[in-house]
Write a protein that holds these residues in place. Structure first.
Motif, PDB file in Angstrom:
ATOM      1  N   VAL A 198      54.572  40.566  40.057  1.00 45.64           N
ATOM      2  CA  VAL A 198      54.397  39.122  39.912  1.00 45.64           C
ATOM      3  C   VAL A 198      55.530  38.513  39.073  1.00 45.64           C
ATOM      4  O   VAL A 198      55.456  37.357  38.673  1.00 45.64           O
ATOM      5  CB  VAL A 198      53.014  38.761  39.315  1.00 45.64           C
ATOM      6  CG1 VAL A 198      51.892  39.234  40.231  1.00 45.64           C
ATOM      7  CG2 VAL A 198      52.843  39.315  37.908  1.00 45.64           C
TER       8      VAL A 198
ATOM      9  N   MET B 153      45.862  37.561  36.009  1.00 46.96           N
ATOM     10  CA  MET B 153      45.987  38.517  37.110  1.00 46.96           C
ATOM     11  C   MET B 153      44.762  38.466  38.025  1.00 46.96           C
ATOM     12  O   MET B 153      44.792  38.959  39.147  1.00 46.96           O
ATOM     13  CB  MET B 153      46.187  39.937  36.570  1.00 46.96           C
ATOM     14  CG  MET B 153      47.571  40.212  36.030  1.00 46.96           C
ATOM     15  SD  MET B 153      48.878  39.943  37.238  1.00 46.96           S
ATOM     16  CE  MET B 153      48.605  41.350  38.327  1.00 46.96           C
TER      17      MET B 153
ATOM     18  N   CYS C 126      43.766  35.804  39.330  1.00 50.63           N
ATOM     19  CA  CYS C 126      44.005  34.712  40.291  1.00 50.63           C
ATOM     20  C   CYS C 126      44.026  35.252  41.718  1.00 50.63           C
ATOM     21  O   CYS C 126      44.588  36.311  41.978  1.00 50.63           O
ATOM     22  CB  CYS C 126      45.348  34.030  40.007  1.00 50.63           C
ATOM     23  SG  CYS C 126      45.314  32.898  38.616  1.00 50.63           S
ATOM     24  N   LYS C 127      43.422  34.456  42.610  1.00 49.52           N
ATOM     25  CA  LYS C 127      43.379  34.871  44.017  1.00 49.52           C
ATOM     26  C   LYS C 127      43.959  33.777  44.893  1.00 49.52           C
ATOM     27  O   LYS C 127      43.881  32.597  44.540  1.00 49.52           O
ATOM     28  CB  LYS C 127      41.930  35.156  44.432  1.00 49.52           C
ATOM     29  CG  LYS C 127      41.499  36.592  44.086  1.00 49.52           C
ATOM     30  CD  LYS C 127      40.114  36.909  44.599  1.00 49.52           C
ATOM     31  CE  LYS C 127      39.079  36.301  43.708  1.00 49.52           C
ATOM     32  NZ  LYS C 127      37.744  36.761  43.731  1.00 49.52           N
TER      33      LYS C 127
ATOM     34  N   ARG D 290      47.339  31.918  42.753  1.00 52.05           N
ATOM     35  CA  ARG D 290      48.523  32.671  42.307  1.00 52.05           C
ATOM     36  C   ARG D 290      49.731  31.742  42.227  1.00 52.05           C
ATOM     37  O   ARG D 290      50.500  31.786  41.280  1.00 52.05           O
ATOM     38  CB  ARG D 290      48.814  33.842  43.235  1.00 52.05           C
ATOM     39  CG  ARG D 290      47.806  34.973  43.098  1.00 52.05           C
ATOM     40  CD  ARG D 290      47.963  35.991  44.211  1.00 52.05           C
ATOM     41  NE  ARG D 290      49.255  36.687  44.189  1.00 52.05           N
ATOM     42  CZ  ARG D 290      49.475  37.834  43.563  1.00 52.05           C
ATOM     43  NH1 ARG D 290      48.496  38.427  42.897  1.00 52.05           N
ATOM     44  NH2 ARG D 290      50.656  38.412  43.604  1.00 52.05           N
ATOM     45  N   GLU D 291      49.909  30.905  43.257  1.00 53.14           N
ATOM     46  CA  GLU D 291      51.049  29.981  43.294  1.00 53.14           C
ATOM     47  C   GLU D 291      50.894  28.869  42.255  1.00 53.14           C
ATOM     48  O   GLU D 291      51.874  28.354  41.732  1.00 53.14           O
ATOM     49  CB  GLU D 291      51.176  29.328  44.680  1.00 53.14           C
ATOM     50  CG  GLU D 291      51.371  30.321  45.819  1.00 53.14           C
ATOM     51  CD  GLU D 291      52.671  31.096  45.691  1.00 53.14           C
ATOM     52  OE1 GLU D 291      53.636  30.538  45.163  1.00 53.14           O
ATOM     53  OE2 GLU D 291      52.683  32.285  46.106  1.00 53.14           O
TER      54      GLU D 291
ATOM     55  N   LEU E 171      49.192  31.662  38.234  1.00 53.94           N
ATOM     56  CA  LEU E 171      49.763  32.952  37.812  1.00 53.94           C
ATOM     57  C   LEU E 171      51.298  32.938  37.798  1.00 53.94           C
ATOM     58  O   LEU E 171      51.926  33.198  36.764  1.00 53.94           O
ATOM     59  CB  LEU E 171      49.230  34.074  38.722  1.00 53.94           C
ATOM     60  CG  LEU E 171      49.896  35.435  38.600  1.00 53.94           C
ATOM     61  CD1 LEU E 171      49.673  36.021  37.215  1.00 53.94           C
ATOM     62  CD2 LEU E 171      49.369  36.406  39.663  1.00 53.94           C
ATOM     63  N   LEU E 172      51.901  32.643  38.955  1.00 49.97           N
ATOM     64  CA  LEU E 172      53.359  32.768  39.048  1.00 49.97           C
ATOM     65  C   LEU E 172      54.092  31.746  38.160  1.00 49.97           C
ATOM     66  O   LEU E 172      55.033  32.129  37.460  1.00 49.97           O
ATOM     67  CB  LEU E 172      53.806  32.698  40.513  1.00 49.97           C
ATOM     68  CG  LEU E 172      53.174  33.787  41.402  1.00 49.97           C
ATOM     69  CD1 LEU E 172      53.604  33.627  42.868  1.00 49.97           C
ATOM     70  CD2 LEU E 172      53.526  35.197  40.912  1.00 49.97           C
TER      71      LEU E 172
END
Lengths: 253, 386
Positions: free
Chosen positions: B63, B99, B101-102, B106-107, B110-111
C-alpha cells in the motif's frame, strides 16, 4: 564519469574524547564511531553530481579495520553505488598513516580509473590533512583542496577554495583530486528505501597485500596527552586596560 | 538467542536519531512556549519525512509503506520518543487500523493517509467512557439506509490536524445475564461532514502543542460506505489492529528516558559541590546505576514484545508489561533526573521539567497502568479458572 570517494571511520564528532590512562592513545572502547564528517560531505557532493547527470557511478573506499564496513554501508545508504573495503588492520586502535592510505588509493584508482576523487579535507581524529595532497602527488593529478564550491565543466573543474584570506577560485584539469571543506554542502539523511537497498549493493573486501602496499607505520607515537585546560578569562574594566593587557600580557598588539 | 541489530536496523536508528536531533529539537522550545506547532514547521517535517521514505513506514509495501517489521517500527518510535510529540506527530505514522479499509475506502482513506495527503485521528474516549470503553454513549441509529450519530468524544489527540477521524460508536445493545452489553461499530468520518464538529479540548500538563480535541456529533448522517470493518464489528477491528499500537507508548517512554538520562549523567560528571563532582557521591552514582538498569530493562521488554509480534507469538501480556513498566520507569527517571539537577531541574531553562510533566500522561493514555495490570493478570489467571 566515475567518482571515487574515500571514507574513514572515526570517533563520532559528538563523543567527548578521552586519552587512555597509559598515554598511548585515545580510548576507543565502547565509543560511538561514525563516518568522518568531511567524508560525508564528499559523498553528498558525489551524489549531487550524479543527480545532475555529471557522474555515472560512485565508488566508496575505506581503509582500516573490518568494522569500516559499517561506514561503507552508510555511504551506500546515502547513494554510493558500490564499495571497496581494504582491511589493513585488526586492532581498532591502529591508524593507517596518510602515505600508506594514499598509496593504496593510488592502486585502487589505477584499477578503477575514476574521473574525479572527492575526499574530506582531513579526518577529525588525527587532523592530518595530508592524504588528498599525497594522492595527487603520487598520481601526478591536479589537486584542489578545501573546496566550498565545485562546478564540473568540460574536462575541468572550477573549484572555490576556502583559504586564509578568503575565497580563491581555481580551475583544475580533470582527472583531479578535490578535498572538500565544511561549507560545500549539507549531507542528506539516508532514506529508508536506500537503507534497505544498501545491503544489496556490492562491497568488495581486499587487503593491502592485494595491491602490494606496505602499510607498516613510519611514525612512532611517543605520547598522547589531553590538551591543557583552558584558563578562565578575565574581565577588564576599561578600554585602556584592555589595550594595556593586549600589549603587555598577550603581546598581540 | 541474538540481541544485536542488523546493519539496516542500526542505520534506521542512527538516521531517525539525527533527524530528531536536527529537525525536531530546534523547534521544541517554541512549541513549549506557545503551545502551537507553526504550520511551516509542521509542513517541513512532513515533507522531509515523506522524502526520506519514513512516512507511514509502519504500513506494508503493497500500500506504499516501507514494510517495517514490528521490531523495526519500535526502533523508529523509540528514537522519535526523544523528541516533542507535538512535532514528531508530523513524522507521520497513520493508524494501522486503516488496513481494514475495503473497496473504495482504500482510495479515499488508506492510500492518501500513507501518501501523507490526508491525516487521521482515532476517537474512542468519551467524558463518561475512559477505561470502560464499552460504556460509550455516542450512538448511531439507523435512519433509512443511513446512520445518524449523536454524542461527544474527548481527549482526541491529533484531531486538530486530521482530515478524517476513525470513530468508535455504539450501534446496539445485547442483553446478557450480567448486564446489557453494547455493540460497537467503527466509522470513518470526514472533517466537514454536516453535524460533525472538531473543537479545542483542555489544556494539558503533558505534551504542550500535542492537542487533545473534542468531537461533537449532532445528527451526523453517514452512509454504510463509512463503516470500517463490519457493522457491530468494532471490537474485532480494534482487537486486530490496535493490539500492537500499545507498544508505541512503551517505545517512546524508553527513547525519552534515554534523553533524560543523558542530561543526568553529564550533569553528574560536571557539577561540583563540596569540592568534587556530584557523580562521585554514592547518593548520585547509585541513583545513576539504578536509572540505566531500569531503562535497559524497559528497552528489552519492549523490543521483546515487538519481536514476539513479528514471530506471530501471543504478545498481549508482554505488550501490557512493556507499556506498564516503561511508562512507570519514565516517571521515576524524570523525577530522579530533576533531583540530581536540584532547583535548576525545575526551571524552564532546562527541558527536564517538561520531560517530567510529559511523563505523567504515559501512565494514563492508551490504557492506564491499572488496565495493563488487569490485562497481565487476566492472561495468567484466566487459564487457571480464576
Amino acid at each position: 564519469m566515475k567518482v571515487l570517494v574515500p571514507v574513514k571511520r572515526v570517533i563520532d564528532y559528538n563523543v567527548k574524547v578521552r586519552v587512555k590512562a597509559d598515554n598511548t592513545g585515545v580510548d576507543l572502547a565502547n565509543v560511538k564511531m561514525s563516518m568522518n564528517p568531511f567524508d560525508e560531505i564528499a559523498v553528498e557532493e558525489a551524489i549531487r553530481l550524479k543527480e545532475a547527470g555529471k557522474a555515472e557511478e560512485i565508488v566508496a573506499v575505506s581503509i582500516g579495520v573490518k568494522q569500516a564496513q559499517e561506514t561503507l554501508r552508510t555511504a551506500l545508504a546515502m547513494g554510493a553505488d558500490r564499495a571497496i573495503l581494504i582491511e589493513a588492520a585488526d586492532d581498532v586502535g591502529t591508524d593507517i598513516e596518510p602515505l600508506a592510505v594514499a598509496k593504496l588509493l593510488k592502486a585502487v584508482i589505477d584499477e578503477e580509473q575514476p574521473g574525479l576523487v572527492l575526499c574530506g579535507k582531513q579526518a577529525i581524529d588525527n587532523d592530518m590533512n595530508a592524504t588528498g595532497q599525497m594522492l595527487a602527488a603520487l598520481l601526478g593529478w591536479s589537486q584542489a583542496t578545501f573546496a566550498s564550491k565545485l562546478e564540473i565543466e568540460d574536462g575541468s573543474a572550477k573549484v572555490t577554495r576556502e583559504v586564509d584570506g578568503g575565497l580563491q577560485v581555481i580551475k583544475v584539469k580533470m582527472p583531479a583530486i578535490v578535498s572538500v571543506d565544511l561549507r560545500l554542502n549539507e549531507p542528506r539523511y539516508a532514506s529508508l528505501p536506500n537503507i534497505m537497498k544498501a545491503k544489496k549493493k556490492p562491497l568488495d573486501t581486499k587487503t593491502p597485500a592485494d595491491y602490494g602496499v606496505d602499510v607498516s607505520p613510519r611514525l612512532a607515537v611517543l605520547k598522547v596527552e589531553e590538551p591543557p585546560a583552558r584558563k578562565a578569562g578575565v574581565k577588564v574594566g576599561s578600554v585602556a586596560e584592555l589595550v594595556e593587557k593586549l600589549k603587555n600580557e598577550a603581546g598581540v598588539i | 538467542m541474538h540481541f544485536g541489530l542488523t546493519e539496516e536496523q542500526e542505520m534506521i536508528v542512527s538516521t531517525v536519531r539525527s533527524f530528531v536531533e536536527n529537525e525536531i529539537y530546534p523547534h521544541e522550545n517554541e512549541v513549549e512556549r506557545t503551545g502551537e506547532v507553526p504550520l511551516a514547521v509542521a509542513e517541513a517535517i512532513k515533507a522531509k519525512t515523506l522524502e526520506l521514505g519514513f512516512y507511514a513506514c509502519n504500513f506494508p509495501e503493497e500500500v506504499g509503506g516501507a514494510g517495517l517489521s514490528h521490531l523495526e517500527f519500535a526502533l523508529v518510535e523509540r528514537e522519535l520518543g526523544r523528541g516533542s510529540m507535538a512535532l514528531t506527530h508530523f513524522f507521520g505514522r497513520p493508524q494501522n487500523i486503516l488496513m481494514a479499509c475495503k473497496g473504495e475506502q482504500r482510495e479515499r482513506y488508506l492510500l492518501p493517509a500513507v501518501r501523507g495527503e490526508r491525516m487521521d485521528a482515532l476517537a474512542m474516549t468519551e467524558p463518561d467512557a475512559g477505561s470502560d470503553v464499552r460504556g460509550m454513549k455516542t450512538f448511531a441509529r439507523r435512519d433509512g439506509g443511513d446512520w445518524v450519530i449523536n454524542g461527544t468524544k474527548h481527549f482526541i489527540s491529533g484531531a486538530d490536524h486530521a482530515d478524517f477521524v476513525i470513530v468508535f460508536v455504539a450501534t446496539g445493545e445485547d442483553q446478557t445475564p450480567k448486564a446489557p452489553k453494547k455493540r460497537i461499530t467503527c466509522f470513518l468520518v470526514d472533517r466537514g461532514t454536516p453535524g460533525f464538529t472538531i473543537r479545542h479540548g483542555y489544556n494539558s500538563v503533558s505534551h504542550r502543542g500535542y492537542k487533545n480535541m473534542i468531537l461533537e456529533f449532532d445528527d451526523c448522517r453517514l452512509p454504510d460506505a463509512q463503516v470500517l470493518g463490519e457493522v457491530d464489528g468494532g471490537f474485532d477491528v480494534m482487537n486486530e489492529w490496535l493490539y500492537a499500537t500499545r507498544i508505541t507508548v512503551a517505545t517512546m517512554s524508553v527513547g525519552r528516558a534515554r534523553r533524560v538520562f543523558d542530561h543526568a549523567l553529564s550533569y553528574s560528571a560536571e557539577r561540583k559541590q563540596f569540592g568534587q563532582q556530584i557523580g562521585k557521591f554514592q547518593g548520585i552514582s547509585f541513583q545513576l546505576a539504578d536509572m540505566i538498569t531500569e531503562i535497559d530493562a524497559a528497552d528489552w521488554l519492549t523490543l521483546a514484545s515487538a519481536w514476539r509480534l513479528d514471530q506471530g507469538l501471543p504478545a498481549n501480556r508482554e505488550i501490557a508489561s512493556a507499556k506498564l513498566y516503561a511508562s512507570e520507569m519514565l516517571a521515576r527517571i524524570t523525577d530522579a533526573a530533576i533531583q540530581i539537577h536540584g532547583g535548576m531541574g525545575l526551571m524552564d531553562d532546562l527541558p527536564l521539567a517538561r520531560f517530567w510533566r510529559d511523563a505523567r500522561v504515559e501512565r494514563i493514555w492508551d490504557g492506564t497502568s491499572e488496565i495493563q495490570r488487569h490485562i497481565i493478570s487476566r492472561e495468567m489467571l484466566r487459564p487457571l479458572g480464576a
